[in-house]
Design a protein around this motif. Structure first.
Motif, PDB file in Angstrom:
ATOM      1  N   GLY A 292       0.806  -1.213   0.000  1.00 21.79           N
ATOM      2  CA  GLY A 292       0.000   0.000   0.000  1.00 21.79           C
ATOM      3  C   GLY A 292       0.837   1.260   0.000  1.00 21.79           C
ATOM      4  N   VAL A 293       2.133   1.144  -0.348  1.00 19.68           N
ATOM      5  CA  VAL A 293       3.042   2.290  -0.343  1.00 19.68           C
ATOM      6  C   VAL A 293       3.002   2.972  -1.713  1.00 19.68           C
ATOM      7  N   PHE A 294       2.964   4.344  -1.725  1.00 18.28           N
ATOM      8  CA  PHE A 294       3.005   5.137  -2.961  1.00 18.28           C
ATOM      9  C   PHE A 294       4.436   5.622  -3.204  1.00 18.28           C
ATOM     10  N   ASN A 295       4.895   5.472  -4.418  1.00 16.86           N
ATOM     11  CA  ASN A 295       6.170   6.059  -4.879  1.00 16.86           C
ATOM     12  C   ASN A 295       5.875   7.083  -5.972  1.00 16.86           C
ATOM     13  N   VAL A 296       6.610   8.206  -5.883  1.00 18.49           N
ATOM     14  CA  VAL A 296       6.502   9.184  -6.968  1.00 18.49           C
ATOM     15  C   VAL A 296       7.440   8.742  -8.102  1.00 18.49           C
ATOM     16  N   THR A 297       6.954   8.792  -9.339  1.00 16.95           N
ATOM     17  CA  THR A 297       7.741   8.225 -10.452  1.00 16.95           C
ATOM     18  C   THR A 297       8.456   9.267 -11.290  1.00 16.95           C
ATOM     19  N   ARG A 298       8.082  10.584 -11.101  1.00 19.18           N
ATOM     20  CA  ARG A 298       8.752  11.618 -11.901  1.00 19.18           C
ATOM     21  C   ARG A 298       8.762  12.915 -11.111  1.00 19.18           C
ATOM     22  N   PRO A 299       9.575  13.912 -11.521  1.00 23.16           N
ATOM     23  CA  PRO A 299       9.671  15.177 -10.775  1.00 23.16           C
ATOM     24  C   PRO A 299       8.326  15.889 -10.747  1.00 23.16           C
ATOM     25  N   LEU A 300       8.095  16.620  -9.603  1.00 27.35           N
ATOM     26  CA  LEU A 300       6.868  17.395  -9.422  1.00 27.35           C
ATOM     27  C   LEU A 300       7.175  18.874  -9.623  1.00 27.35           C
ATOM     28  N   ASP A 301       6.175  19.615 -10.008  1.00 35.61           N
ATOM     29  CA  ASP A 301       6.330  21.044 -10.264  1.00 35.61           C
ATOM     30  C   ASP A 301       5.154  21.758  -9.634  1.00 35.61           C
ATOM     31  N   TYR A 302       5.402  22.499  -8.514  1.00 41.93           N
ATOM     32  CA  TYR A 302       4.336  23.192  -7.811  1.00 41.93           C
ATOM     33  C   TYR A 302       3.658  24.207  -8.701  1.00 41.93           C
ATOM     34  N   GLU A 303       4.489  24.882  -9.527  1.00 44.61           N
ATOM     35  CA  GLU A 303       3.927  25.919 -10.371  1.00 44.61           C
ATOM     36  C   GLU A 303       3.104  25.319 -11.518  1.00 44.61           C
TER      37      GLU A 303
END
Length: 1364
Positions: A292-303
């Motif tokens: 049930g663990v989530f991994n982020v797969t690519r960079p995030l951009d707040y803007e």
């Protein structure tokens, strides 16, 4: 029972009855065996002469059984021994037993054996309960699925018992571990679930089950595992998930985790995770299906994108699933620091600057969002634009200089690093006369009302926070009290200038003005309260001398008494007490508030009013008192049920009243309540099923119809009296109406006529007949006396019993029949009723008269030549008896008798042969009657032969005739003529054969005619010898023979041999023979041939009759409950013309078969107080059964033995079998069964348990401890106590009171809320001895409202806390 065969050797051992030895030849002996317990084997020995060897058994305690052989052989029985073939070895007078290989035996064997011989003994072993039931296993493991329901059979427990008969009957129980989830059938051993099993609630059970045969038992451990069923879907730990992720999170990082659980087990509880397909396609986040663990797969951009919303699924291995939303918020990352345009700032400002005024502007720059922070004291504030301004008024007197550090930082959220910069701002405040003088002296002072004039009673003090002239202060007074007080301008001393009276004015408020020297000047005022202390110079006074109060008798509240005292403090503190009129302490008064409340349960019916003397006294050193009267009138509450003091009532009413009585009884109930609560109305609530009575609302019981005692002799009515209160109360009484008998029934004989016979030789006092008569009335009206008329005093009747006896000797020959009239008269007044019956008495003949010849001897003359068959002479005989006793038989005796013969019935003597002779012959004639002891007579007949004599000549036109039996009398049969040479006319006589004197011949004319009626049934043929006698001497006679045949006429009615016929037949039988009715008809031929028919009473053609034989049969099954008796009228008809008919009554009783189940009379319910003793009868259940006799007798039972009730199997009385407790169970439903030997029916009987005041109120806590602030407003709630009482009604209603009056607290009697009665002031403590001075303890009592109230107590401890 077991048998053991033993083989003995050595027949030389002597035998006796005292011991079981063998003597002589081998024989079989039956030995009585007594078992006393199990055996234990002793160490075995070996014997080379046997294949099995020998075993010696020793006793354990008093074990084994004993058989003495010549007092030396001891046989020990082995438990389990079925059949044993053994050898008995003997030497001299000793013996022992050796077992064959196929047997088991206990052996005692000597060392050497010399001579062996053989014998046999058969031993019968009777079973004793020495074996416990045995389970196949000591521990049994069992697995079952969850969710099976109540009543599901899981398995059958089996245990075997080696004993036999009743000793082997096993019952099963669960000893422990069932947890109300299982039960076992005690007989079958079926293990049954008692509720739905839930593995998630409990997955394992360990039951200890027991098998018991009544004396011994064995246990088995049954381990039950509940297997899982997929009945739960996965459940997430939260209703939704939201996660914050910095925008600089590295791809592949774990950013969140969700968790779902499933209560199932195994595959059903294994949870996997997944995302909706559109969320998977986005591929920004990856969900691990296992963790049930989530991994982020690519960079995030707040803007670029600030949040994500995903849908996650959780599925178990059984196919159930759940879903929820997961929110990801992208957080901004800080990477720029702010910068000020200067590092130091300085300003001087006036303290009068208004809030919000701008002081200076600072500037800072940053690419991110920023905000500005003011000073820590909150005096200043800075905007986002960097403008510093005042936030609140400034006060130089508080702080004259400020050194501010201004910090600017960006808004990076923790734990991110925030970038900051600082600048210093110095601010100096300039003074303004903005502070008026401030008083520092106290605002309240105390002085006694008798303080002397010119005394300094107070000093005012004020200060000014300004500086210089702005801080100089002067004092003055303003207000209306200049005649009482003055003040010094500089020192502020306040002096008393006039006398005081606290009762006139208890306090003075002086306004003191303090003015500074500033420009402009400022001033301030202070109100100083002069509290005048009291001196006890006033007496308490009630607001009124007499208080009139009305309260309901069941109230728990009270009334206030108001008294005042112009004094104050302890001098004005009034304490109330009741000094009179409260002898039984029904009331209590609050000593502080004067509230009078109820202390005990009041009862208006016992005491309707009270007059209390109440005293008010102050608490001065020399207390002053006042008194008042409180008159309390109790208002009625409907708390008294109507009571019938004269119940049960009994009234007698005469049956068959022509004019119905308007009032046969006035029932009266007493209700001690008043008004509508005591107004009663009456009604009949039971026992009036036939609506024979009516009851007016005023209680007058009257008849609505006439009564018939013979139908119902007693009525048990239930009368209910109900008052008009709300809610209404009622009481009941029983009225027994006894229906008095009226003499309205005549005595009834069992038959209208009786027929009997009595032998004529019966002695005086012989029983003739017992006539039976009944009278439906009772008492004297039903007492029957008998009288008898007719019979010429030959008979009498017992007036009490109806027994008819002979009162004198009888003589049938004098009178053969009697017609008696029996009269039965009852004892009614003034004139008894009577009925009568006829009694026909036939005096039966006794052979008490011998036959008598008319002459002794007889002499006759006949011709010397007489042909064979000619009549010689006819003897005549009389026998006064009747019947067979009068049936005569003639015979001849003597030596000449062979020449003659005599008609044995008629007595006619004829020539047996041709007679010739010249002299005479003498015959002896003997006659014998037909009695059991026959009587006889003899005579002689001398026959004289006449030679050449002229005998008359007799002439008959015909000598054979036929007449019907109905031929009229005086009918001429024929005329006899004749002649004689001797001269003179002939005389005619019937010499023989005129049986019953039916015929007569005229002596002169010779006409033969019928004298008496003919009766074919008596005599069918007459043979008459007609005599013609001449006038000579000696007279000569000649004879002519006349034969008359009588023909049958239908002159007899058929006669039945019984009247009436009785028969019995069971109901419900298929068609079959019931009885045979038979009649006889004395006629012959068709006149005597009978046909039978049913002419009346054959309801629904239930019977048929054989026309020829009279056999009655049923045509269908009969129903006794529909008709219990059939009264048929059967006729017998002969075939004569016209036919004659006779009818007879046939009574057929239908016998009961148990084909109807009992029915309960009504729906039963009952009430019983919970303190009713064991054995108390609660109610009676009754049944009706359409069957009769034993088939209608019901036996009652209650199936549920766990109920605290038992039932009398015969009467249906339900009684208490063990103590009751309403607080545990307030009602029971008992299933009562009624069994009538063939049917079983059940009904539910609801038994309500009424409350008894057996539980005292119980506080939730035994003691309460609480802290309470001082000077709280009077009437404020302090706390609330709570008590419960499991009783119901008034027994469970609780009221509260403080057992010992409290100075400071009072309690609401209904709610238990405790309030302050007067202000409590905290007192400073200075040592251990005064540590409890601020603690107030009192006892609260909770009482129920039962007739005998029960109470409990709780301690309350309140600690007064001083104000901070």
């Amino acid at each position: 029972m077991r048998r053991t065969l033993l083989t003995f050797y050595n027949p030389m051992i002597s035998a006796s009855s005292a011991n079981c030895c063998i003597s002589g030849a081998v024989r079989s002996l039956e030995l009585q065996v007594k078992s006393r317990g199990p055996l234990a084997p002793a160490p075995s020995t070996q014997d080379s002469q046997t294949e099995v060897g020998l075993a010696l058994f020793t006793h354990q305690g008093d074990a084994g059984l004993e058989i003495n052989i010549h007092s030396l052989l001891t046989l020990l029985w082995v438990p389990g021994l079925q059949r044993c073939h053994c050898h008995v070895f003997t030497q001299h007078s000793t013996a022992a037993i050796a077992a064959f290989p196929d047997a088991t035996a206990a052996v005692i064997k000597p060392a050497d054996w010399l001579r062996l011989s053989a014998g046999s003994v058969e031993i019968t072993l009777q079973d004793v309960n020495d074996n416990p039931p045995v389970f196949p296993n000591d521990i049994l493991d069992l697995t079952i699925e969850e969710n099976i329901g109540d009543g599901f059979k899981i398995m059958q427990l089996t245990a075997t018992d080696a004993d036999e008969g009743p000793n082997a009957l096993v019952t099963y129980t669960i000893i422990s571990g069932a947890d109300d989830s299982f039960r076992v059938d005690p007989e079958s051993g079926d293990l049954i679930a008692t509720r739905k099993l839930d593995r998630e609630r409990r997955s394992k059970y360990s039951l200890l089950v027991r098998a018991d045969d009544g004396r011994q038992s064995s246990d088995m451990r049954l381990n039950i595992t509940i297997s899982d069923v997929n009945d739960h879907a996965p459940k997430f730990s939260r209703g939704g998930y939201s996660f914050d992720i910095p925008e600089d999170t590295a791809p592949g990082s774990i950013v969140a985790a969700i968790l779902a659980s499933d209560s199932d087990s195994g595959v059903n509880g294994e949870v996997t995770y997944s995302l909706e397909e559109e969320d998977v396609e986005d591929d920004t986040f990856l969900l691990n299906p296992v963790t049930g663990v989530f991994n982020v797969t690519r960079p995030l951009d707040y803007e670029a994108q600030r949040f994500y919303v995903l849908t996650a699924w959780a599925r178990d291995g059984g196919g159930q699933a759940s879903r929820l939303r997961v929110y990801f918020n992208v957080l901004d990352v800080n990477d720029n620091a702010p910068i000020f345009n200067a590092s130091v700032y300085s300003r001087s400002i006036s303290e009068s600057l208004v809030p919000g005024a701008s002081i200076l502007t600072l500037a800072a720059s940053d690419a991110d969002d920023v905000w500005h922070q003011g000073d820590p004291q909150g005096t200043f504030n800075i905007t986002k634009d960097g403008v510093l301004h005042t936030k609140r008024p400034l006060d130089r007197e508080i702080q004259s200089f400020y050194n501010l550090i201004i910090i600017v930082h960006d808004l990076a959220p923790p734990p991110m690093t925030r970038f900051t910069s600082t600048a210093q701002v110095s601010i100096i405040l300039l003074d303004v006369n903005d502070c008026p003088p401030t008083f520092t002296s106290q605002r309240v002072t105390y002085l006694q009302e008798n303080t002397p004039v010119d005394t300094v009673v107070f000093t005012a003090k004020a200060s000014d926070a300004d500086s210089g002239p702005n801080s100089y202060v002067e004092y003055s007074l303003v207000g209306p009290f200049g005649n009482k007080f003055s003040i010094g301008t500089v020192d502020g001393d306040v002096r008393l200038v006039g006398e005081l009276d606290r009762e006139e004015l208890s306090n003075y408020t002086l306004t003191v003005v303090a003015t500074d020297k500033g420009t402009p000047s400022l001033s301030s005022t202070m109100d100083v309260t002069m509290m005048v202390l009291d001196v006890n110079d006033n007496t308490p006074s009630f607001s009124q001398n007499i208080y009139d109060v009305e309260i309901e008798e069941d109230t728990l509240t009270g009334s206030d008494c108001f008294a005042s005292d112009a004094d104050e403090g302890t001098n004005g503190q009034i304490r109330f007490s009741i000094t009179g009129g409260n002898a039984n302490a029904e009331f209590r008064i609050d000593s502080v508030t004067g509230m009078i409340s109820v202390a005990k349960q009041l009862d208006r019916e016992a005491h309707a009013s009270y007059s209390l003397k109440v005293q008010a006294s102050d608490r001065g050193s020399s207390p002053r008192v006042d008194q008042a009267t409180v008159n309390i009138v109790l208002l009625d509450v409907n708390d008294c049920s109507p009571v019938f003091e004269l119940s049960p009532y009994t009234v007698s009413v005469l049956e068959n009243l022509d004019n119905l009585l308007l009032n046969i009884l006035q029932v009266v109930a007493r209700d001690d309540d008043q008004g509508a609560n005591g107004q009663l109305s009456y009604m009949l609530s039971g026992g009036n099923d036939d609506a024979a009575f009516s009851l007016s609302s005023s209680g007058q019981l009257s008849l609505t119809q006439t009564l018939d005692r013979e139908t119902q002799e007693k009525y048990l009515l239930l009368v209910t009296a109900t008052d008009s209160g709300s809610p209404a109360l009622s009481g009941t009484a029983t009225v027994t109406v006894v229906v008095e008998d009226e003499n309205d029934n005549i005595p009834l004989f069992s038959s209208s006529s009786f027929h009997t016979s009595i032998p004529e030789d019966a002695p005086t006092g012989s029983d003739l007949l017992l006539v039976s008569c009944t009278d439906a009335d009772v008492g004297l009206n039903g007492v029957i006396s008998y009288s008898l008329s007719g019979g010429d005093g030959q008979f009498s009747v017992n007036p009490s019993t109806g027994q008819i006896i002979s009162s004198s000797l009888l003589d049938r020959e004098a009178r053969s029949t009697y017609q008696l009239l029996v009269v039965a008269t009852d004892g009614g007044e003034p004139q008894g009723l009577s009925s009568s019956a006829t009694v026909s008495v036939v005096v039966s003949d006794v052979n008490d008269n011998p036959p008598r010849f008319h002459h002794h001897p007889y002499v006759t003359h006949i011709p010397a030549y007489t042909s064979t068959g000619s009549l010689v002479f006819a003897v005549t005989v009389t026998d006064e008896d009747a019947g067979s006793n009068a049936q005569l038989h003639y015979s001849l005796m003597g030596r000449n008798s062979d020449k003659f013969k005599i008609d044995p019935v008629r007595g006619a003597i004829t020539a047996n042969e041709k007679l010739t002779g010249s002299s005479e012959v003498t015959l002896t004639v003997r006659v014998k009657d037909g009695g059991a002891n026959p009587k006889t007579d003899t005579t002689t007949v001398t026959v004289r032969f006449v030679t050449g004599g002229d005998f008359p000549v007799i002439k008959l036109r015909e000598n054979t005739f036929t007449f019907p039996e109905s031929q009229p009398t005086n009918t001429i049969v024929t005329k006899v003529t004749g002649s004689s040479t001797r001269g003179g006319p002939l005389s005619y006589y019937i010499a023989s054969g005129n049986l019953d004197n039916a015929f007569h011949v005229d002596q002169l004319t010779g006409e033969l005619l019928i004298k008496h009626p003919l009766d074919y049934e008596h005599i069918q043929k007459y043979v008459l010898w007609i005599e013609a006698r001449d006038q000579g001497f000696p007279p000569y006679s000649s004879y002519g023979k006349v034969e008359i045949t009588v023909l049958d006429v239908n002159d007899n009615h058929p006669l039945f041999d019984k009247e009436p016929f009785h028969a019995e037949i069971l109901e419900n039988l298929s068609p079959q023979r019931v009885l045979l009715v038979s009649a006889i008809d004395q006629d012959s031929g068709p006149n005597g041939q009978l046909e039978y028919a049913i002419v009346d009473g054959n309801k629904e053609n239930s019977f048929s009759i054989n026309r020829a034989t009279g056999e009655i049969r049923t045509t269908r099954p009969l129903d006794r409950e529909k008709l219990a008796q059939y009264a048929l009228r059967v006729k017998a008809t002969d075939r004569g013309s016209p036919p004659k008919v006779t009818t007879v009554k046939v009574l057929i009783n239908v016998l009961d078969v148990n084909d109807n189940a009992p029915r309960f009379s009504k729906i039963f319910s009952a009430t019983v107080p919970e303190n009713a003793p064991v054995g108390y009868t609660v109610t009676r259940v009754t049944t009706t059964d359409e069957d009769a006799g034993t088939n209608a007798i019901s036996r009652y039972s209650i199936a549920d033995s766990s109920l605290p009730f038992s039932i009398n199997p015969s009467t249906g009385d339900i009684s208490i079998s063990r103590p009751l407790n309403r607080e545990d169970t307030d009602h029971y439903i008992a299933k009562v069964s009624a069994h009538d030997s063939g049917w079983t029916v059940s009904t539910d009987v609801t038994i309500f348990i009424t409350d008894v005041n057996d539980n005292a109120p119980r506080f939730s806590r035994p003691s309460y401890y609480l802290d309470y602030p001082e000077l709280t407003e009077v009437g404020s709630l302090v706390t609330r106590v709570s008590a419960t009482d499991p009783d119901e009604g008034t027994n469970g209603k609780i009221f509260y009171f403080i057992r010992s009056q409290s100075e400071y607290f009072r309690i609401n009697s209904s709610t238990g809320e405790i309030f302050v009665k007067q202000q409590i002031k905290y007192q400073n403590t200075t040592g251990p001895s005064s540590m409890n001075i601020n603690r107030h303890s009192f006892i609260v009592t909770a009482s129920d409202r039962g007739l005998k109230p029960l109470v409990s107590e709780s301690h309350r401890h309140c600690k007064c806390c001083g104000q901070q």
